[in-house]
Design an enzyme around this catalytic site. Structure first.
Site, PDB file in Angstrom:
ATOM      1  N   CYS A  47       1.031  -1.232  -0.594  1.00 15.91           N
ATOM      2  CA  CYS A  47      -0.206  -0.257  -0.298  1.00 15.91           C
ATOM      3  C   CYS A  47       1.226   1.137   0.436  1.00 15.91           C
ATOM      4  O   CYS A  47       1.028   2.192  -0.387  1.00 15.91           O
ATOM      5  CB  CYS A  47      -0.538  -0.218   1.446  1.00 15.91           C
ATOM      6  SG  CYS A  47      -0.178   0.073   2.826  1.00 15.91           S
ATOM      7  N   ASP A 169      -7.972   4.858  -1.427  1.00 14.36           N
ATOM      8  CA  ASP A 169      -7.341   4.511  -0.682  1.00 14.36           C
ATOM      9  C   ASP A 169      -6.843   3.054  -1.205  1.00 14.36           C
ATOM     10  O   ASP A 169      -7.460   2.754  -2.133  1.00 14.36           O
ATOM     11  CB  ASP A 169      -8.488   3.591   0.729  1.00 14.36           C
ATOM     12  CG  ASP A 169      -7.981   1.959   1.840  1.00 14.36           C
ATOM     13  OD1 ASP A 169      -7.458   1.764   0.684  1.00 14.36           O
ATOM     14  OD2 ASP A 169      -9.007   1.273   2.596  1.00 14.36           O
ATOM     15  N   HIS A 171      -6.253  -0.122  -1.377  1.00 15.60           N
ATOM     16  CA  HIS A 171      -5.804  -1.525  -0.950  1.00 15.60           C
ATOM     17  C   HIS A 171      -7.571  -2.002  -1.629  1.00 15.60           C
ATOM     18  O   HIS A 171      -8.457  -2.856  -0.954  1.00 15.60           O
ATOM     19  CB  HIS A 171      -6.630  -1.756   0.442  1.00 15.60           C
ATOM     20  CG  HIS A 171      -5.260  -1.576   1.268  1.00 15.60           C
ATOM     21  ND1 HIS A 171      -5.673  -0.158   1.628  1.00 15.60           N
ATOM     22  CD2 HIS A 171      -4.226  -1.970   2.003  1.00 15.60           C
ATOM     23  CE1 HIS A 171      -4.383   0.086   2.683  1.00 15.60           C
ATOM     24  NE2 HIS A 171      -4.077  -1.110   2.652  1.00 15.60           N
TER      25      HIS A 171
END
Length: 212
Positions: A47, A169, A171
């Site tokens: 990430c 984000d 992810h």
């Protein structure tokens, strides 16, 4: 297989509050990098690298000059920040490593800011507001107890004590065809500051500015 990164995936989102709120968004354009977007399965460890790639794509929103994960690891090893053998590993990186890589690869300038444990991001909201209103780009965020890297794309302050941040984000695992898929999956969206960050974690920020 490698995917063509989507651009400016926050566009179309409604602001979280109205009526006297102060809203500030990043300037320029960016690409959304996420787990597996280049064909490498980096779930569980990549990430920070993906957020760094998003920072490197700003302000033009182009993949030209965005380093791959192997090149980032090699650079950190060559700079002496990481020991021999780091290249090819599944070791995490954070904001400090991101700022070193931005300088190494000639990307935007990365300015570090440390937020002490227990403070959350409440005390940095005015700094972030000034950053975005003065032409700043995406802000990388990472901590210790909350080690999941993410990027901030904007802030919305007020009315009253309400405060929100626009979070990107990395992810995400899949092949998004349109920003609406990412918005529906809550991989980009507004979140209230008081619930989005862990009060038991310290945080580092890496604020991007144009490379003059």
């Amino acid at each position: 297989a490698a995917l063509a990164p989507l651009k400016d995936v926050h566009l179309g989102l409604a602001p979280p509050c109205r009526g006297g709120a102060r809203l500030a968004l990043l300037s320029g354009h960016y690409l959304y990098y996420h787990y597996g977007c280049d064909g490498l399965d980096d779930r569980g460890w990549g990430c920070g690298y993906r957020t760094l790639q998003t920072l490197c794509s700003w302000p033009e929103g182009q993949s030209t000059g965005v380093p791959g994960l192997d090149a980032m690891q090699a650079a950190l090893e060559d700079m002496g920040d990481k020991p021999p053998g780091f290249r090819g590993s599944q070791s995490w990186i954070g904001c400090v490593e991101a700022s070193l890589c931005l300088a190494h690869f000639g990307g935007p300038q990365g300015h570090l800011c440390h937020v002490p444990r227990g403070a959350g991001l409440q005390g940095e909201l005015e700094r972030l507001y000034s950053h975005f209103t003065s032409g700043g780009g995406p802000v990388m965020v990472g901590g210790d107890a909350d080690a999941q890297s993410k990027a901030l794309l904007g802030v919305c302050l007020g009315p009253g004590t309400k405060a929100y941040v626009l979070i990107l984000d990395p992810h995400y695992w899949g092949t998004p065809k349109h920003p609406s898929e990412l918005q529906a999956a809550r991989r980009v969206g507004w979140q209230e500051v008081s619930t989005a960050f862990d009060p038991n974690s310290f945080y580092n920020l890496c604020l991007t500015r144009p490379n003059s």
